[in-house]
Each structure stands twice: as structure tokens, then as C-alpha cells.
Design a protein around this motif. Sequence first.
Motif, mmCIF file in Angstrom:
data_model
loop_
_atom_site.group_PDB
_atom_site.id
_atom_site.type_symbol
_atom_site.label_atom_id
_atom_site.label_comp_id
_atom_site.label_asym_id
_atom_site.label_seq_id
_atom_site.Cartn_x
_atom_site.Cartn_y
_atom_site.Cartn_z
ATOM 1 N N ARG A 21 35.906 34.488 44.706
ATOM 2 C CA ARG A 21 35.758 34.536 46.160
ATOM 3 C C ARG A 21 36.591 35.694 46.716
ATOM 4 O O ARG A 21 37.792 35.785 46.465
ATOM 5 C CB ARG A 21 36.224 33.223 46.793
ATOM 6 N N ALA A 22 35.927 36.581 47.452
ATOM 7 C CA ALA A 22 36.632 37.721 48.038
ATOM 8 C C ALA A 22 37.663 37.238 49.054
ATOM 9 O O ALA A 22 37.370 36.397 49.904
ATOM 10 C CB ALA A 22 35.639 38.666 48.705
ATOM 11 N N HIS A 23 38.872 37.773 48.942
ATOM 12 C CA HIS A 23 39.950 37.373 49.856
ATOM 13 C C HIS A 23 40.252 38.474 50.867
ATOM 14 O O HIS A 23 40.173 38.271 52.066
ATOM 15 C CB HIS A 23 41.215 37.022 49.071
ATOM 16 N N HIS A 24 40.619 39.657 50.391
ATOM 17 C CA HIS A 24 40.842 40.778 51.314
ATOM 18 C C HIS A 24 40.619 42.098 50.576
ATOM 19 O O HIS A 24 40.763 42.177 49.354
ATOM 20 C CB HIS A 24 42.250 40.736 51.937
ATOM 21 N N LEU A 25 40.276 43.115 51.339
ATOM 22 C CA LEU A 25 40.070 44.449 50.778
ATOM 23 C C LEU A 25 41.418 45.009 50.348
ATOM 24 O O LEU A 25 42.366 45.029 51.121
ATOM 25 C CB LEU A 25 39.418 45.367 51.821
ATOM 26 N N TRP A 26 41.493 45.469 49.110
ATOM 27 C CA TRP A 26 42.760 45.966 48.562
ATOM 28 C C TRP A 26 42.832 47.497 48.602
ATOM 29 O O TRP A 26 43.837 48.059 48.957
ATOM 30 C CB TRP A 26 42.916 45.459 47.134
ATOM 31 N N ARG A 27 41.739 48.162 48.229
ATOM 32 C CA ARG A 27 41.706 49.628 48.244
ATOM 33 C C ARG A 27 40.265 50.091 48.123
ATOM 34 O O ARG A 27 39.436 49.424 47.527
ATOM 35 C CB ARG A 27 42.538 50.201 47.091
ATOM 36 N N ARG A 28 39.994 51.257 48.676
ATOM 37 C CA ARG A 28 38.675 51.880 48.548
ATOM 38 C C ARG A 28 38.853 53.360 48.295
ATOM 39 O O ARG A 28 39.742 54.003 48.872
ATOM 40 C CB ARG A 28 37.849 51.657 49.816
ATOM 41 N N ASP A 29 38.026 53.930 47.418
ATOM 42 C CA ASP A 29 38.046 55.365 47.190
ATOM 43 C C ASP A 29 36.619 55.885 47.175
ATOM 44 O O ASP A 29 35.699 55.181 47.598
ATOM 45 C CB ASP A 29 38.798 55.705 45.889
ATOM 46 N N ALA A 30 36.418 57.088 46.682
ATOM 47 C CA ALA A 30 35.106 57.725 46.781
ATOM 48 C C ALA A 30 34.068 57.131 45.830
ATOM 49 O O ALA A 30 32.866 57.356 46.013
ATOM 50 C CB ALA A 30 35.237 59.230 46.516
ATOM 51 N N PHE A 31 34.492 56.384 44.821
ATOM 52 C CA PHE A 31 33.545 55.877 43.831
ATOM 53 C C PHE A 31 33.621 54.375 43.622
ATOM 54 O O PHE A 31 32.787 53.803 42.920
ATOM 55 C CB PHE A 31 33.752 56.578 42.485
ATOM 56 N N SER A 32 34.607 53.698 44.225
ATOM 57 C CA SER A 32 34.738 52.265 43.977
ATOM 58 C C SER A 32 35.385 51.569 45.161
ATOM 59 O O SER A 32 35.974 52.203 46.041
ATOM 60 C CB SER A 32 35.578 52.003 42.720
ATOM 61 N N VAL A 33 35.273 50.247 45.166
ATOM 62 C CA VAL A 33 35.955 49.419 46.151
ATOM 63 C C VAL A 33 36.666 48.310 45.378
ATOM 64 O O VAL A 33 36.136 47.788 44.391
ATOM 65 C CB VAL A 33 34.968 48.835 47.182
ATOM 66 N N THR A 34 37.888 47.999 45.777
ATOM 67 C CA THR A 34 38.681 46.982 45.090
ATOM 68 C C THR A 34 39.043 45.874 46.066
ATOM 69 O O THR A 34 39.603 46.133 47.134
ATOM 70 C CB THR A 34 39.969 47.579 44.497
ATOM 71 N N TRP A 35 38.721 44.649 45.670
ATOM 72 C CA TRP A 35 39.029 43.477 46.481
ATOM 73 C C TRP A 35 40.006 42.576 45.741
ATOM 74 O O TRP A 35 39.947 42.451 44.504
ATOM 75 C CB TRP A 35 37.753 42.677 46.758
ATOM 76 N N ALA A 36 40.898 41.961 46.500
ATOM 77 C CA ALA A 36 41.660 40.837 45.979
ATOM 78 C C ALA A 36 40.735 39.629 46.022
ATOM 79 O O ALA A 36 40.125 39.347 47.058
ATOM 80 C CB ALA A 36 42.898 40.585 46.832
ATOM 81 N N VAL A 37 40.587 38.941 44.897
ATOM 82 C CA VAL A 37 39.672 37.801 44.797
ATOM 83 C C VAL A 37 40.431 36.580 44.300
ATOM 84 O O VAL A 37 41.478 36.706 43.644
ATOM 85 C CB VAL A 37 38.475 38.120 43.866
ATOM 86 N N GLU A 38 39.882 35.405 44.586
ATOM 87 C CA GLU A 38 40.547 34.152 44.235
ATOM 88 C C GLU A 38 39.576 33.193 43.554
ATOM 89 O O GLU A 38 38.378 33.208 43.831
ATOM 90 C CB GLU A 38 41.106 33.467 45.484
ATOM 91 N N ARG A 39 40.148 32.328 42.702
ATOM 92 C CA ARG A 39 39.380 31.241 42.100
ATOM 93 C C ARG A 39 40.354 30.215 41.534
ATOM 94 O O ARG A 39 41.221 30.566 40.732
ATOM 95 C CB ARG A 39 38.457 31.756 40.991
ATOM 96 N N GLU A 40 40.216 28.974 41.986
ATOM 97 C CA GLU A 40 41.039 27.866 41.493
ATOM 98 C C GLU A 40 42.525 28.199 41.527
ATOM 99 O O GLU A 40 43.274 27.945 40.570
ATOM 100 C CB GLU A 40 40.611 27.495 40.073
ATOM 101 N N GLY A 41 42.951 28.789 42.621
ATOM 102 C CA GLY A 41 44.367 29.079 42.809
ATOM 103 C C GLY A 41 44.862 30.357 42.157
ATOM 104 O O GLY A 41 46.028 30.729 42.330
ATOM 105 N N GLU A 42 44.015 31.032 41.409
ATOM 106 C CA GLU A 42 44.402 32.297 40.779
ATOM 107 C C GLU A 42 43.885 33.461 41.607
ATOM 108 O O GLU A 42 42.827 33.377 42.219
ATOM 109 C CB GLU A 42 43.836 32.396 39.365
ATOM 110 N N ARG A 43 44.621 34.545 41.598
ATOM 111 C CA ARG A 43 44.202 35.745 42.317
ATOM 112 C C ARG A 43 44.121 36.911 41.343
ATOM 113 O O ARG A 43 44.953 37.072 40.462
ATOM 114 C CB ARG A 43 45.171 36.054 43.463
#
Length: 212
Positions: A21-43
Motif C-alpha cells: 500500500r502506497a504511503h507517501h512519495l519518497w523521491r522522483r527523478d527523470a526515469f523512476s518514482v519511489t514510494w514508501a509503501v506499507e504492508r502488515e506493519g512493515e515499510r
Amino acid sequence: MPSSDFDPLSLRPADEVAGWRAHHLWRRDAFSVTWAVEREGERRLLRMALRSPGSREGPEMERFLEREVGALRRVRHVSIPHLHEDGRWPDPVHGFRYLLMDYVEGSELMDMRRRGFTALQVAQMMMHLARAVDAMRREGVNHGALGPKNILMRDADSPPMLVDFSLAHWPGNPFPPEHDSLAGFGGIDTFLRGNPDIGFQAPVIRGKRYLS
């Protein structure tokens, strides 16, 4: 969901991607997007290419992630995120390339530098970085872009983290970067000594005033 119906830039908090589950946007660059994601208490951090492999720009964008996969598979160190999984989503063959890594929370080195460091803090940071780079050197890995944006400072008791290995190189890399980039640290300059393939190795600090 067909790959043609999915756009990584359309992700919003609470959306599901690759079983997380997407939690918050962590970083974006010219070729990718990185999200902080969660599942069952793990991030975790989920980094995904912006284009699918069937698109015109897709293969080139994926090469950045493939370099990172190769580097993270080779090096294990407390200052380098662990690679937990890599694959494609939403389709396992034609989907968007993604990496699932340790979650890292911290401030970029440049942001921390504006607050000032004590001499002891700088010495400890350099010690941790030297150990991380030595771990890379033993595996023949060159980070390729070790600079202020890719060194994250955490709390006082945690070592810094090196992130973004998308320009990494090592012997046998099928997608070598076009050129090696050397990064300065503002008041902390870096020099290559010995083997130029090592990348960042020996820091030299010039004209830096420290907090007492």
C-alpha cells in the motif's frame, strides 16, 4: 490491471502496487518514482520505472534500475539498503520494472550541512562512509554518483545511508553507465586515490568550520 492502464505517476496514498500500500512519495527523478509503501506493519521503498518495457523510452529507463539491482545484489552493508525483491507490476512480463528495498528515513547531506556539524560528527560520518565504500570495493562496485543527494543522514546513533545506485558499475555489468560521475560535497571534497574504479574513497576536508 493491464500495464497499459497503469501510470506510476498516478499513484496516490493508499493505492496498492506490487502487493504493498502506497504511503507517501519518497523521491522522483527523470526515469523512476519511489514510494514508501506499507504492508502488515512493515515499510519498504518501492522504486518503479516511469515507462513500461514496450514503450520507446522504457528499455533505457529500466537500465538505471538494472544497474541498481546488480549493485545491491553484490554488496551487503549497514549503510546500504537491502534489496528485498525486484520484478514487474502489474503484469509479470510486460509490467513496469520495480525494486523493493529497505525503507530509509533521513535528511540529505546538504540539508544537514546547513545545520552544521561538529568535528566528531564529521569524523564518524567519514568512518561509516569509508567502511561502506570498502565493502563496495571488495565486490568491485563503483557507486557512480556518490554526492550530497545520495547520502542520507539519520539520527545521531545511526550510520548514514548510501542510496541511488542507478549509475553503479562493476565488472561484467551488461548496462555500464556512459560515464563515471564524480561528486563534490560543497565543503567536503572527494578525490580518487589508487584504483579509479573504486569511486568515492578518500575524503579531504578543506576550509570547513565546525560547531564546537
